[in-house]
Design a protein around this motif. Structure first.
Motif, PDB file in Angstrom:
ATOM      1  N   LYS A 228       0.856  -1.202   0.000  1.00 43.20           N
ATOM      2  CA  LYS A 228       0.000   0.000   0.000  1.00 43.20           C
ATOM      3  C   LYS A 228       0.885   1.242   0.000  1.00 43.20           C
ATOM      4  O   LYS A 228       1.783   1.356   0.824  1.00 43.20           O
ATOM      5  N   GLY A 230      -0.455   4.656  -0.223  1.00 41.64           N
ATOM      6  CA  GLY A 230      -1.255   5.874  -0.062  1.00 41.64           C
ATOM      7  C   GLY A 230      -1.683   6.458  -1.401  1.00 41.64           C
ATOM      8  O   GLY A 230      -2.152   5.724  -2.274  1.00 41.64           O
ATOM      9  N   GLY A 233      -0.876   4.827  -4.776  1.00 43.39           N
ATOM     10  CA  GLY A 233      -1.488   3.590  -5.244  1.00 43.39           C
ATOM     11  C   GLY A 233      -1.043   2.351  -4.504  1.00 43.39           C
ATOM     12  O   GLY A 233      -0.683   2.413  -3.330  1.00 43.39           O
ATOM     13  N   GLU A 253      -9.407  14.200   0.078  1.00 47.13           N
ATOM     14  CA  GLU A 253      -9.231  13.501   1.358  1.00 47.13           C
ATOM     15  C   GLU A 253      -9.779  14.336   2.516  1.00 47.13           C
ATOM     16  O   GLU A 253      -9.366  15.468   2.726  1.00 47.13           O
ATOM     17  N   PRO A 256      -8.032  10.528   6.577  1.00 51.68           N
ATOM     18  CA  PRO A 256      -7.256   9.393   6.053  1.00 51.68           C
ATOM     19  C   PRO A 256      -7.388   8.110   6.878  1.00 51.68           C
ATOM     20  O   PRO A 256      -7.042   7.030   6.393  1.00 51.68           O
ATOM     21  N   ALA A 259      -8.068   3.948   5.697  1.00 52.29           N
ATOM     22  CA  ALA A 259      -7.876   3.628   4.271  1.00 52.29           C
ATOM     23  C   ALA A 259      -7.258   2.245   4.081  1.00 52.29           C
ATOM     24  O   ALA A 259      -7.739   1.428   3.293  1.00 52.29           O
ATOM     25  N   PHE A 263      -8.980  -0.961   2.377  1.00 52.17           N
ATOM     26  CA  PHE A 263      -8.270  -1.523   1.226  1.00 52.17           C
ATOM     27  C   PHE A 263      -8.055  -3.031   1.438  1.00 52.17           C
ATOM     28  O   PHE A 263      -8.377  -3.847   0.573  1.00 52.17           O
ATOM     29  N   SER A 285      -8.506  -0.473  -4.125  1.00 50.20           N
ATOM     30  CA  SER A 285      -8.110   0.927  -4.285  1.00 50.20           C
ATOM     31  C   SER A 285      -9.326   1.831  -4.158  1.00 50.20           C
ATOM     32  O   SER A 285      -9.259   2.919  -3.570  1.00 50.20           O
ATOM     33  N   GLY A 288     -10.329   1.994  -0.386  1.00 47.02           N
ATOM     34  CA  GLY A 288      -9.449   2.889   0.382  1.00 47.02           C
ATOM     35  C   GLY A 288      -9.749   4.344   0.066  1.00 47.02           C
ATOM     36  O   GLY A 288      -9.864   5.183   0.974  1.00 47.02           O
ATOM     37  N   ALA A 289      -9.873   4.668  -1.217  1.00 47.80           N
ATOM     38  CA  ALA A 289     -10.091   6.055  -1.636  1.00 47.80           C
ATOM     39  C   ALA A 289     -11.452   6.568  -1.168  1.00 47.80           C
ATOM     40  O   ALA A 289     -11.573   7.691  -0.677  1.00 47.80           O
ATOM     41  N   VAL A 292     -11.573   7.625   2.565  1.00 48.18           N
ATOM     42  CA  VAL A 292     -10.927   8.862   3.032  1.00 48.18           C
ATOM     43  C   VAL A 292     -11.747  10.112   2.697  1.00 48.18           C
ATOM     44  O   VAL A 292     -11.453  11.198   3.155  1.00 48.18           O
TER      45      VAL A 292
END
Ligand code: ATP
Length: 318
Positions: A228, A230, A233, A253, A256, A259, A263, A285, A288-289, A292
């Protein structure tokens, strides 16, 4: 998924977040919460929301902070039968405030809360006996009660043909005593899937440099690694030298926290549902995105439908 649910063992907390940026909690200030939290709980929430069979082992107090968590996980479709309710200790909590530079101040109540007071029981044993996958956070190994449950569970799940994933979330600076370090290495080596950040990758491998650390971890026995990075990617590494890079999605964001756990929960669940590494990386992905973009450690965890919509409508970084 056929072998039984994915199980995660560890701390269940509420998080209470300062709504202003600044240093600490030395004066009265606006806060928002409680939000359901705890890295293992975030992970399992994302598994449940994505439609994987999922179950949680841990403890909460007999209070509203506990009910925030158990109600939330139930709504996500997570089996909460092995979350015990501590009659004497309150639910664990973390107060968090972001500083201007993005770092965080915390006030924790974990070690002396219900979160750290669970152990092996008949109910936990019954769940583990019908589980197909165990997900472990490295940090849990320094909590004696969690360690006992995890080490017993690893043996049982693997003996029945189940699999193991490990998020080796132990900071580089953290020195473990020799015994815990040995247990940590053993756990890492047994992982079918390892989900580190760059720093954790080197820490788990015990060597510097990404390529060298990957090589060392495969040598130790790890089957599959997803790194990972951040906003930069994530990358899948396979034992045959194969690799897939997945750029991050472009989002605003807001918070955070969580995430990496969303993920991981999404990646593992997609793999257990039979998807390819590439497809699992895309969902992970996105998970996670998406998380946030929302205040609260697991408030942005998406369902399959929500993640599909997010993927279709969101650009990826170059
Ligand atoms: P945390 O400890 O905050 O839960 P982590 O450090 O374990 O997270 P990250 O690498 O921060 O893990 O996040 C995991 C994945 O989530 C990243 O690889 C990326 O795909 C996605 N992600 C995280 N932050 C962002 C962001 N700001 N924008 C887009 N995607 C993000």
């Amino acid at each position: 998924d056929a072998l039984g649910p994915t199980v995660c063992v560890g701390e269940i907390l509420v998080e209470i977040v300062a709504t202003t940026v600044g240093d600490g909690f030395l004066e009265a200030q606006p806060l928002v919460g409680p939000f359901a939290s705890g890295a293992p709980a975030i992970f399992i929430s994302q598994c449940g929301r994505l439609g994987g069979k999922a179950a949680m082992v841990g403890a909460v107090g007999d209070d509203d902070f506990g009910r925030v968590n158990t109600d939330r996980l139930k709504r996500d479709g997570v089996d909460v039968s092995a979350i015990s309710i501590d009659a004497d200790y309150p639910t664990g909590s973390a107060f968090v405030r972001y500083r201007a530079d993005g770092s965080r101040d915390f006030v924790y109540n974990i070690a002396t809360s219900a979160a750290a007071r669970f152990g092996w029981s008949q109910t936990v044993g019954d769940l583990i006996d019908r589980s197909g996958h165990l997900h472990v956070m490295g940090s849990a190994l320094s909590v004696p009660s969690a360690r006992e449950v995890i080490e017993k569970a690893v043996d049982i799940v693997r003996a029945r043909g189940g699999t193991l994933s490990v998020d080796p979330n132990i900071r580089r600076e953290l020195k473990l005593d020799e015994d815990t370090e040995r247990r940590f290495s053993k756990l890492v080596a047994a992982a079918d899937l390892l989900l580190p950040t760059g720093e954790e990758l080197e820490r788990a491998a015990g060597v510097e440099g990404e390529a060298e650390a990957i090589r060392r971890l495969f040598e130790m026995g790890v089957k599959e690694i997803v790194l990972k990075r951040g906003v930069n990617g994530a990358t899948y590494f396979g034992r045959q030298g194969d690799r897939i890079d997945a750029p991050a999605f472009v989002v605003q964001e807001v918070d955070p926290t969580g995430a990496g756990d969303c993920f991981g929960g999404a990646y593992l669940t997609c793999r257990r549902l039979g998807m390819s590494q590439k497809q699992a990386l895309t969902y992970a992905s996105a998970a996670g995105a998406r998380n946030v973009m929302v205040l609260g450690p697991m408030e942005g965890a998406g369902t399959r439908q929500e993640l599909d919509a997010f993927i279709a409508s969101t650009e990826r970084r170059r």
